[in-house]
Scaffold this motif. Sequence first.
Motif, PDB file in Angstrom:
ATOM      1  N   UNK A 134       0.859  -1.329   0.553  1.00  0.00           N
ATOM      2  CA  UNK A 134      -0.120   0.239   0.177  1.00  0.00           C
ATOM      3  C   UNK A 134       0.767   1.988  -0.277  1.00  0.00           C
ATOM      4  N   UNK A 135       0.317   1.973  -0.575  1.00  0.00           N
ATOM      5  CA  UNK A 135       1.309   3.528  -0.822  1.00  0.00           C
ATOM      6  C   UNK A 135       0.692   4.684  -0.150  1.00  0.00           C
ATOM      7  N   UNK A 136       1.421   5.666   0.889  1.00  0.00           N
ATOM      8  CA  UNK A 136       0.968   6.641   1.496  1.00  0.00           C
ATOM      9  C   UNK A 136       1.965   8.148   1.142  1.00  0.00           C
ATOM     10  N   UNK A 137       1.513   8.467   1.010  1.00  0.00           N
ATOM     11  CA  UNK A 137       2.048   9.723   0.948  1.00  0.00           C
ATOM     12  C   UNK A 137       2.969   9.725   2.562  1.00  0.00           C
ATOM     13  N   UNK A 138       4.173  10.536   2.865  1.00  0.00           N
ATOM     14  CA  UNK A 138       4.749  11.075   4.399  1.00  0.00           C
ATOM     15  C   UNK A 138       3.919  12.818   4.459  1.00  0.00           C
ATOM     16  N   UNK A 139       4.077  12.992   5.780  1.00  0.00           N
ATOM     17  CA  UNK A 139       3.458  14.200   6.037  1.00  0.00           C
ATOM     18  C   UNK A 139       4.414  15.073   5.211  1.00  0.00           C
ATOM     19  N   UNK A 140       6.122  14.488   4.659  1.00  0.00           N
ATOM     20  CA  UNK A 140       6.984  15.358   3.968  1.00  0.00           C
ATOM     21  C   UNK A 140       6.112  15.360   2.492  1.00  0.00           C
ATOM     22  N   UNK A 141       5.672  14.421   1.901  1.00  0.00           N
ATOM     23  CA  UNK A 141       5.320  13.636   0.745  1.00  0.00           C
ATOM     24  C   UNK A 141       3.938  15.516   0.553  1.00  0.00           C
ATOM     25  N   UNK A 142       2.871  15.220   1.418  1.00  0.00           N
ATOM     26  CA  UNK A 142       1.938  15.852   1.926  1.00  0.00           C
ATOM     27  C   UNK A 142       2.382  16.651   1.432  1.00  0.00           C
ATOM     28  N   UNK A 143       3.391  18.094   1.966  1.00  0.00           N
ATOM     29  CA  UNK A 143       3.724  19.416   1.920  1.00  0.00           C
ATOM     30  C   UNK A 143       4.369  19.857   0.271  1.00  0.00           C
ATOM     31  N   UNK A 144       4.968  18.599   0.288  1.00  0.00           N
ATOM     32  CA  UNK A 144       5.784  18.279  -0.982  1.00  0.00           C
ATOM     33  C   UNK A 144       4.806  18.991  -2.171  1.00  0.00           C
ATOM     34  N   UNK A 145       3.585  18.074  -2.158  1.00  0.00           N
ATOM     35  CA  UNK A 145       2.643  18.124  -3.122  1.00  0.00           C
ATOM     36  C   UNK A 145       1.775  18.918  -3.345  1.00  0.00           C
ATOM     37  N   UNK A 146       1.691  19.694  -2.443  1.00  0.00           N
ATOM     38  CA  UNK A 146       0.852  20.907  -1.974  1.00  0.00           C
ATOM     39  C   UNK A 146       2.228  22.441  -3.185  1.00  0.00           C
ATOM     40  N   UNK A 147       3.513  22.695  -2.738  1.00  0.00           N
ATOM     41  CA  UNK A 147       4.573  23.257  -2.720  1.00  0.00           C
ATOM     42  C   UNK A 147       3.572  22.385  -4.910  1.00  0.00           C
ATOM     43  N   UNK A 148       3.842  21.292  -5.156  1.00  0.00           N
ATOM     44  CA  UNK A 148       4.026  20.927  -6.130  1.00  0.00           C
ATOM     45  C   UNK A 148       3.071  20.887  -7.529  1.00  0.00           C
ATOM     46  N   UNK A 149       1.928  20.836  -6.690  1.00  0.00           N
ATOM     47  CA  UNK A 149       0.470  21.238  -7.227  1.00  0.00           C
ATOM     48  C   UNK A 149       0.134  22.827  -7.779  1.00  0.00           C
ATOM     49  N   UNK A 150       0.995  23.540  -6.662  1.00  0.00           N
ATOM     50  CA  UNK A 150       0.478  24.945  -7.463  1.00  0.00           C
ATOM     51  C   UNK A 150       1.410  25.366  -8.075  1.00  0.00           C
ATOM     52  N   UNK A 151       2.648  24.317  -8.775  1.00  0.00           N
ATOM     53  CA  UNK A 151       3.669  24.593  -9.546  1.00  0.00           C
ATOM     54  C   UNK A 151       3.113  23.972 -10.710  1.00  0.00           C
ATOM     55  N   UNK A 152       2.534  23.415 -10.040  1.00  0.00           N
ATOM     56  CA  UNK A 152       2.130  22.055 -11.434  1.00  0.00           C
ATOM     57  C   UNK A 152       0.931  23.003 -12.330  1.00  0.00           C
ATOM     58  N   UNK A 153       0.053  23.829 -11.194  1.00  0.00           N
ATOM     59  CA  UNK A 153      -0.856  24.134 -11.796  1.00  0.00           C
ATOM     60  C   UNK A 153      -0.759  25.868 -12.135  1.00  0.00           C
ATOM     61  N   UNK A 154       0.575  26.454 -12.138  1.00  0.00           N
ATOM     62  CA  UNK A 154       1.331  27.427 -12.729  1.00  0.00           C
ATOM     63  C   UNK A 154       1.469  26.936 -14.163  1.00  0.00           C
ATOM     64  N   UNK A 155       2.563  25.777 -14.182  1.00  0.00           N
ATOM     65  CA  UNK A 155       2.687  25.586 -16.299  1.00  0.00           C
ATOM     66  C   UNK A 155       1.432  25.385 -16.326  1.00  0.00           C
ATOM     67  N   UNK A 156       0.134  24.454 -15.692  1.00  0.00           N
ATOM     68  CA  UNK A 156      -1.143  24.649 -16.559  1.00  0.00           C
ATOM     69  C   UNK A 156      -1.325  25.386 -17.418  1.00  0.00           C
ATOM     70  N   UNK A 157      -1.446  26.559 -16.255  1.00  0.00           N
ATOM     71  CA  UNK A 157      -2.216  27.776 -16.952  1.00  0.00           C
ATOM     72  C   UNK A 157      -1.172  28.615 -18.112  1.00  0.00           C
ATOM     73  N   UNK A 158       0.141  28.564 -17.885  1.00  0.00           N
ATOM     74  CA  UNK A 158       0.856  29.326 -19.128  1.00  0.00           C
ATOM     75  C   UNK A 158       0.218  28.416 -20.431  1.00  0.00           C
ATOM     76  N   UNK A 159      -0.272  27.450 -20.322  1.00  0.00           N
ATOM     77  CA  UNK A 159      -0.796  26.704 -21.518  1.00  0.00           C
ATOM     78  C   UNK A 159      -2.195  26.692 -21.956  1.00  0.00           C
TER      79      UNK A 159
END
Lengths: 175, 175
Positions: free
Chosen positions: A126-151
């Motif tokens: 079973x795969x789960x995010x660690x607290x560090x992973x959760x935190x990383x995901x929030x950053x990643x998601x923001x940057x990902x949406x920024x990337x998405x937005x350009x296109x």
Amino acid sequence: MTPAAQIDDVYAMKRKSPPKKSLTRKAASRAASIDADILPTLLGYNIRRAQIVLWRDFARTVADGEIRPGMFSAIALVKANPGIAQVELSTELAIDKASMVGLIDRLEDAGWIVRTRSQEDRRRQGLTLTPAGEKMYRTLKREMLEHEQKFAALYSESERKQLVTLLRRLHDAQP
Amino acid sequence: MTPAAQIDDVYAMKRKSPPKKSLTRKAASRAASIDADILPTLLGYNIRRAQIVLWRDFARTVADGEIRPGMFSAIALVKANPGIAQVELSTELAIDKASMVGLIDRLEDAGWIVRTRSQEDRRRQGLTLTPAGEKMYRTLKREMLEHEQKFAALYSESERKQLVTLLRRLHDAQP
DNA sequence: TATTGTTATACTCTATAACTATA
DNA sequence: TATAGTTATAGAGTATAACAATA
């Protein structure tokens, strides 16, 4: 340099003045037929080119190049489906289970994901995010949406939806 | 197995019955929010998935898996532009000139392409198809169009054109 | 100085085959 | 027998850096 931006210019240039450097006259005279414009009309070519552009901007925008689209997708799916098994992730992302192992290894080494043997079925991890992973995901998601937005900004909302609809029809096909 | 075909089913399944195997209760309760459906709405995700499907069918249909899309594109461009220099090919296909070397090496080893030093500018390697390369290209083109046709058949002619138009706008962008 | 091609190096992505353990 | 995960192996694709030859 921005190679992508020059493609159409290059095509135009090619059409206007075919290369003079040709070293075999025979080959030169045989060309310049319909073949010159095949590539730009093909779905595969255009999707591949689009993919390259997206890939590069993703690397530039998200996680300072440390994360690739595949890793992001894996993290997002684990976030959305905590406890998901590796094999389910493989199916979901349409990659082989053997290829998934290395990907998860990297995410585990980074401390973002943990594997936990399932008690109900001891074959499963079973795969789960660690607290560090959760935190990383929030950053990643923001940057990902920024990337998405350009296109996304290249399109009207209905064009964007249409593009996604047409792409989905393609990747859901099983030819 | 046809993983690609199951994606939507998997999504549906996920939505109807979130995984029970979750091992950390906290993480489980935190999920199932908006995050579950982010991926399928993203341009990048859908283009990547479409690309994977095309890539695989290409490998199955064209040259018995011996040729990849990048090699086909290179051959097609040399066919259309005999004498083209490597650096022009790199720009055209938006890959690095160093990456191009290995690609051309493989095509030269296969006997389909020859490099010929330009007399006008001795830094340049002019690329042309050999007779074997010309023959290979004809076969490749036929198989490529067969591959293309499978996917073009998913669309009406106006949909296909629109898809290509939207994709071009994306890969000609320079964000 | 700039451009073209090359080599060296490294990493990701992907696949196949064979294996272990579990079911 | 079948499934989940792993290891081993291989090849393609990509990129960066440093270099030689040429402009």
